[in-house]
Design an enzyme around this catalytic site. Structure first.
Site, short mmCIF file in Angstrom:
data_model
loop_
_atom_site.label_atom_id
_atom_site.label_comp_id
_atom_site.label_asym_id
_atom_site.label_seq_id
_atom_site.Cartn_x
_atom_site.Cartn_y
_atom_site.Cartn_z
N SER A 79 40.38 79.75 28.61
CA SER A 79 41.14 78.50 28.61
C SER A 79 40.20 77.31 28.47
CB SER A 79 41.98 78.38 29.89
OG SER A 79 41.17 78.10 31.03
N LYS A 80 39.04 77.39 29.10
CA LYS A 80 38.06 76.32 29.00
C LYS A 80 37.42 76.26 27.61
CE LYS A 80 37.91 74.01 32.87
NZ LYS A 80 38.04 72.54 32.90
N THR B 116 41.92 63.23 35.41
CA THR B 116 42.86 64.26 35.84
C THR B 116 42.19 65.14 36.90
OG1 THR B 116 42.27 65.96 34.19
CG2 THR B 116 43.86 64.26 33.51
N ALA C 3 35.27 49.32 37.82
CA ALA C 3 36.41 49.65 36.98
C ALA C 3 37.63 49.99 37.82
CB ALA C 3 36.06 50.83 36.07
N TYR D 125 40.31 82.36 32.61
CA TYR D 125 39.86 81.00 32.92
C TYR D 125 38.83 80.52 31.89
CZ TYR D 125 37.20 77.26 35.15
OH TYR D 125 36.54 76.08 35.39
#
Length: 327
Positions: free
Chosen positions: A181-182, A20, A39, A178
C-alpha cells in the site's frame, strides 16, 4: 542543497499546512515542528478527542501556535469531499502543503475491508490520499508553489505490486500488504509530479520516508505519547540503528519547507536510509518505473471514481467507482 538545520526551521507565517494523521505518531511531530514556524497547522484526524489532545500538547510546547482540527476519515471515500468543503467553510483561501502521512498497519491475520469494499490498509494508506488530493486540488493549485508531500515507507522499496491483485484478495499477509500500500502511494507521489510538470503547474509533489522509527525512542509528549522508563532503557541499543518519531518527521518537514526541494524528489534519513538527518535519495527500482506508476494511477482512479490529474481546462466530473470485485 542548502544548509538545513532541523532545530532552526525557516519562518512560515501566513502559510497553511494540512497533516493527515497529525494527532499521533510521526504525523504529530510533523505538526509540532511546522507549528513552530508560525504557520497554521491543520490536523487531519477522524478522532476529535485525540486531535484535541494533540492540539493541547503542541500549544504547550509552542505558545500561541495556530493548530486546528479537520475531521478526516481516509477509509471512507464518500466522506472526503465534505471534509474538504469544511475547509472552504472556514474561508481557507490557500493551502501551502498537504502531508499525506496517515497510515494504518494491521497485525491481524484476517483481511479487513472498508465500507466501500476495499482492503483497509490499501484504502487508508493509498486510495484515501489519492481521493483527498483530488478534492484539495483547487486549493493547492490556487496557491503558488504549494506542495503535496507523500510519506512512504522504507519497507516499500523492497516490495513489488501485483497489478491484478492490488488489494491482496488472494494472498493476504498484513506486513506485506502494508508495504505494498505504501509502494502504491509512493508511486502516486512520483506520478503526480510528472503530471503537474506536464500541466505547467507550480505545485510540487515530493516523496519522503521516515526510516526506522520506534515509539520507545520517541520523546514523551503527554498525553499523546508516554513511554515508560523501562521502555526507553530497553530501546537504547536500538538507537544505534533506528531513531524516534521526532527525528522520523524531519524528511517530511524539510520537504514542506526547504526552498531547494524539487518536485519528484525522494527524501529520507541520511544514515543508510533508516536514521539521522534528512537527505536526498536516488529514485530507482520500482519507484522509478513510470509505466507501473501510470498503471497504478489508472487502477486507483477506477477504484475511487476520481482523478487528481491537474487539468488544463475544467476539472473532470466524478465518475462512478469500479466495484472491487471487478478489479
Amino acid at each position: 542543497m542548502s544548509h538545513w538545520d532541523v532545530r532552526r526551521l525557516p519562518p512560515a507565517e501566513g502559510k497553511h499546512f494540512l497533516i493527515t494523521g497529525g494527532n499521533a505518531g510521526i504525523g504529530y511531530f510533523v505538526a509540532e515542528q511546522l507549528a513552530g514556524t508560525g504557520a497554521t497547522v491543520i490536523l487531519g484526524s477522524r478522532d476529535p478527542a485525540k486531535a484535541e489532545a494533540a492540539r493541547a500538547s503542541i500549544r504547550a510546547r509552542v505558545p500561541g501556535a495556530d493548530v486546528r482540527h479537520l475531521r478526516l476519515d481516509l477509509a471512507d471515500l464518500s466522506s472526503l469531499e465534505a471534509s474538504v468543503d469544511a475547509l472552504r467553510l472556514e474561508r481557507l483561501e490557500r493551502l501551502d502543503a498537504v502531508v499525506c502521512n496517515a497510515g494504518v498497519l494491521l497485525d491481524q491475520p484476517r483481511r479487513q475491508v472498508t465500507g466501500d469494499g476495499n482492503e483497509l490498509m490499501f484504502a487508508t494508506n493509498h486510495l484515501g490520499h489519492f481521493a483527498l488530493v483530488h478534492w484539495l486540488a483547487p486549493l493547492l493549485m490556487g496557491t503558488p508553489g504549494s506542495r503535496v508531500v507523500t510519506t512512504g515507507s522504507f519497507t516499500a522499496k523492497s516490495e513489488s505490486l501485483d497489478l491484478d491483485d492490488l488489494q491482496s484478495t488472494r494472498d493476504y499477509r498484513p506486513k506485506r500488504t502494508y508495504a505494498r500500500s505504501k509502494l502504491a502511494q509512493m508511486l502516486f507521489g512520483f506520478e503526480l509530479d510528472r503530471r503537474l510538470r506536464a500541466a505547467g503547474s507550480t505545485t510540487l509533489s515530493v516523496v519522503t520516508h521516515p526510516g526506522g522509527a520506534l515509539d520507545s525512542l520517541t520523546p514523551a509528549r503527554p498525553p499523546v505519547h508516554l513511554p515508560t522508563t523501562g521502555e526507553r532503557l530497553r530501546a537504547l541499543p536500538a538507537g544505534l540503528l533506528l531513531h524516534g518519531k521526532e527525528a522520523a518527521a524531519w524528511p517530511a518537514v524539510r520537504a514542506v519547507l526547504d526552498p531547494s526541494v524539487r518536485g519528484g524528489q525522494l527524501w529520507g534519513p541520511r544514515v543508510f536510509g533508516i536514521r539521522g538527518l534528512p537527505a536526498l535519495e536516488p529514485v530507482r527500482g520500482h519507484l522509478a518505473d513510470t509505466e507501473l506508476a501510470a498503471r497504478v494511477w489508472t487502477a486507483s482512479s477506477a477504484l475511487t471514481g476520481l482523478d487528481p490529474s491537474p487539468p488544463s481546462g475544467p476539472r473532470p466530473a466524478r465518475s462512478a467507482p469500479v466495484s472491487p470485485a471487478r478489479e
